[in-house]
Design a protein around this motif. Structure first.
Motif, mmCIF file in Angstrom:
data_model
loop_
_atom_site.group_PDB
_atom_site.id
_atom_site.type_symbol
_atom_site.label_atom_id
_atom_site.label_comp_id
_atom_site.label_asym_id
_atom_site.label_seq_id
_atom_site.Cartn_x
_atom_site.Cartn_y
_atom_site.Cartn_z
ATOM 1 N N LYS A 87 3.991 29.321 -17.477
ATOM 2 C CA LYS A 87 2.932 28.800 -16.625
ATOM 3 C C LYS A 87 3.499 27.878 -15.556
ATOM 4 N N ALA A 88 4.421 26.996 -15.968
ATOM 5 C CA ALA A 88 5.048 26.086 -15.001
ATOM 6 C C ALA A 88 5.873 26.857 -13.984
ATOM 7 N N LEU A 89 6.475 27.952 -14.438
ATOM 8 C CA LEU A 89 7.282 28.780 -13.537
ATOM 9 C C LEU A 89 6.392 29.457 -12.502
ATOM 10 N N ASN A 90 5.209 29.894 -12.931
ATOM 11 C CA ASN A 90 4.290 30.573 -12.006
ATOM 12 C C ASN A 90 3.746 29.634 -10.941
ATOM 13 N N ASP A 91 3.381 28.404 -11.360
ATOM 14 C CA ASP A 91 2.796 27.484 -10.369
ATOM 15 C C ASP A 91 3.832 26.608 -9.682
ATOM 16 N N GLY A 92 5.108 26.717 -10.095
ATOM 17 C CA GLY A 92 6.178 25.982 -9.408
ATOM 18 C C GLY A 92 6.170 24.491 -9.654
ATOM 19 N N SER A 93 5.499 24.032 -10.710
ATOM 20 C CA SER A 93 5.371 22.595 -10.950
ATOM 21 C C SER A 93 6.580 21.972 -11.621
ATOM 22 N N ALA A 94 7.507 22.792 -12.134
ATOM 23 C CA ALA A 94 8.626 22.243 -12.896
ATOM 24 C C ALA A 94 9.961 22.373 -12.173
ATOM 25 N N LYS A 95 9.910 22.671 -10.883
ATOM 26 C CA LYS A 95 11.163 22.779 -10.143
ATOM 27 C C LYS A 95 11.841 21.421 -10.040
ATOM 28 N N LYS A 96 13.170 21.414 -10.136
ATOM 29 C CA LYS A 96 13.917 20.165 -10.031
ATOM 30 C C LYS A 96 13.863 19.643 -8.597
ATOM 31 N N ALA A 97 13.829 18.319 -8.493
ATOM 32 C CA ALA A 97 13.718 17.706 -7.174
ATOM 33 C C ALA A 97 14.971 17.892 -6.347
ATOM 34 N N SER A 98 16.114 17.944 -7.014
ATOM 35 C CA SER A 98 17.366 18.118 -6.278
ATOM 36 C C SER A 98 18.253 19.091 -7.022
ATOM 37 N N GLY A 99 19.058 19.781 -6.302
ATOM 38 C CA GLY A 99 19.996 20.714 -6.916
ATOM 39 C C GLY A 99 19.459 22.114 -7.014
ATOM 40 N N GLY A 100 18.135 22.261 -7.191
ATOM 41 C CA GLY A 100 17.556 23.588 -7.344
ATOM 42 C C GLY A 100 17.692 24.432 -6.099
ATOM 43 N N GLU A 101 17.430 23.815 -4.941
ATOM 44 C CA GLU A 101 17.512 24.572 -3.694
ATOM 45 C C GLU A 101 18.934 25.017 -3.421
ATOM 46 N N GLN A 102 19.902 24.114 -3.742
ATOM 47 C CA GLN A 102 21.295 24.482 -3.531
ATOM 48 C C GLN A 102 21.694 25.637 -4.416
ATOM 49 N N LYS A 103 21.199 25.620 -5.649
ATOM 50 C CA LYS A 103 21.525 26.716 -6.553
ATOM 51 C C LYS A 103 20.947 28.029 -6.039
ATOM 52 N N ALA A 104 19.674 27.960 -5.561
ATOM 53 C CA ALA A 104 19.034 29.172 -5.039
ATOM 54 C C ALA A 104 19.784 29.703 -3.828
ATOM 55 N N LYS A 105 20.206 28.768 -2.962
ATOM 56 C CA LYS A 105 20.941 29.195 -1.782
ATOM 57 C C LYS A 105 22.276 29.823 -2.171
#
Length: 537
Positions: A263-281
């Protein structure tokens, strides 16, 4: 101090369950969050994990017993675990003296060796409808260091790919079932040793010590955050790089379950504030570089060659082929066609799509209209919602609509449950989630079982007209097609309208032609006047 091990809190639609398998015996050492027992309901198999580390005491519900929601299954002796090290030392001394030799039964699943505790890695427990699976591949080699919950192997069944994960930090000691071999439910796949293995092939003891430190640190972090995760939930959090402290747990004592993470994955509420975007990139950059590397490695085709390639057919593709042929051979299948003017729905979407997406965080598509229209039509024509079981007809007092999803591995058909009670936003979200997880091979077997009616949409691939094949034991399937502008006679005038051909294939043993035609006309009328969906007229 004794801690009660209870059955999970069953949902309202599940009255009771059956104790399927105890994975621990009385007296066995149990770590926190380690799988202790499985409860099988009429819809899904639920895992019961240890709330704390300790030793399993009394078992109050044996395998095969029927249990109710939150019934006590057994006891966990927490005190025994604290004194475990001294007791093990005493046993080691007595073993040196030739006493207290463990029995063969105690060594069956877990045993102690010089390299650490050994575990039998077994295939998952397949449901009744799945007889066997194929070892699709081993993700880890013998001796290679593995972290707890890391994927060791994948088992491909005729419906879904199941992951086999490591029970602890360690390494594979021996592989019993090689890749591409056939395995049955709970068949032994490999032997796993805790603390064994290292990246450089060195001594296993330093690795085990590091593993213990990592586990201790992980436990401390969980206590600090006040969050306890079930094994499947912890694995999903690690795979998707989520912040567990942002996930609300709905399990016993606030425990985070797999459903909470999804559920958290679907609504995006549990994404990390930092580091997540770098990992995705980084992942995106890695994927972007792969085609170039593959293009460089692939040899240039020689002009005039006529290459051929033979690959084994996957179990999913074999099963799809078998079921389609059986459907044509066993059912008296007939198809009738009609066409629907999509003007009203397209105008409705154009007017409300932005507000719909803003309110529900999902795009308004065509499938939700068809699912709701089919649900209403199925209520009016119960024969179309029935199934054939041998010489009996099963009439279903609910509407569970299967939605065909195409993947690289083949066609899968996950099921939308109780569609008459679903909102259109729920339909769109669930179908979107099914499509994503189907392509990733993450759908559960229980999500593809059942279903009273099927909808398949060949229009997304450009199909103008087709004859869908039944999905046994269902007796009807609706085929959607491409929307194409055509000249139509409207009130004595020729107008250009967006039209779609509809096809319904049905089993003539169960459904008369009149009912099939009227069912399709009912869907047509509901779609051409969407207000009727709200008014139920």
């Amino acid at each position: 101090m004794a801690i009660e091990i209870k059955a999970p809190n069953f949902p309202e639609s599940v009255a009771e369950g059956t104790v399927a398998t105890w994975h621990k015996k009385p007296g066995d050492r149990v770590e926190r969050d380690e799988l202790v027992v499985e409860i099988e309901t009429d819809k899904v198999v639920l895992e019961v994990v240890a709330p704390q580390a300790g030793t399993l005491g009394d078992v109050l519900a044996d395998e095969g017993d029927t249990v109710e929601s939150e019934q006590v299954l057994g006891n966990l002796d927490e005190t025994a675990s604290q004194g475990g090290s001294s007791k093990q030392g005493d046993k080691a001394s007595s073993n040196d003296a030739g006493a207290d030799t463990p029995s063969a039964e105690q060594k069956a699943d877990t045993q102690k060796t010089d390299g650490g505790q050994q575990h039998d890695i077994k295939a998952p427990s397949f449901p009744e409808s799945v007889q066997e699976g194929t070892v699709a591949g081993w993700k880890k080699k013998v001796g290679e260091a593995v972290k707890r919950d890391e994927v060791l192997a994948e088992i491909e069944t005729d419906k879904v790919v199941l992951e086999v994960v490591a029970p602890a930090d360690g390494a594979l000691t021996e592989i019993k079932a090689e890749a591409d071999s056939q395995v049955e439910s709970e068949e032994l796949l490999a032997v796993f040793t805790e603390g064994a293995g290292s990246a450089d092939g060195g001594d296993a003891q330093p690795q085990a010590a590091a593993s213990d430190d990592a586990e201790s640190e992980g436990s401390a972090n969980e206590e600090l955050d006040g969050k306890i995760l079930a094994p499947a939930a912890r694995k999903m959090v690690a795979e998707n790089d989520l912040d567990a402290s942002r996930i609300k747990g709905t399990g016993k004592g606030g425990r985070i379950l797999k459903e909470d993470v999804q559920k958290a994955l679907n609504d995006g509420s549990a994404k990390k504030a930092s580091g997540g975007e770098q990992k995705a990139k980084g992942q995106a950059a890695s994927k972007a570089n792969k085609p170039d590397a593959a293009a460089q490695a692939a040899p240039a085709p020689v002009e005039g060659q006529r290459p051929e390639k033979r690959v084994p057919m996957s179990r999913l593709r074999q099963t799809v082929a078998k079921r389609l042929v059986e459907a044509q051979q066993t059912a008296a299948m007939l198809t009738t066609y009609n066409e629907v003017d999509m003007s009203a729905i397209m105008a409705l979407r154009a007017e409300y799509k932005e507000r719909f997406q803003k309110a529900h965080d999902v795009k308004l598509g065509f499938m939700s209209f068809f699912v709701k229209a089919a649900s209403e039509a199925l209520k009016r024509f119960p024969d179309v919602n029935a199934s054939i079981d041998g010489k009996e007809i099963v009439y279903h007092g609910y509407q569970d609509i299967s939605v065909a999803v195409s993947t690289d591995r083949g066609l899968v058909v996950p099921v939308l449950r109780n569609t008459d009670q679903m909102q259109m936003a729920d339909v769109e979200k669930t179908i979107g989630d099914f499509g994503k997880r189907a392509r990733d091979g993450k759908l559960g077997i229980d999500e593809m079982q059942g279903g009273t009616f099927t909808i398949t949409n060949g229009g997304i691939f450009g199909s103008l007209l087709s004859t869908p094949i039944l999905n046994p034991p269902q007796t009807a399937i609706l085929g959607m097609h491409k929307i194409q502008e055509r000249p139509m006679a409207v009130d004595g005038k020729v107008e250009i309208r967006p039209m779609m051909y509809l096809a319904i294939s049905y089993d003539h043993r169960m459904i008369d032609g009149k009912d099939a035609v009227q069912f399709l006309v009912a869907i047509k009328e509901l779609l051409e006047d969407p207000a009727r969906l709200l008014l139920n007229v």
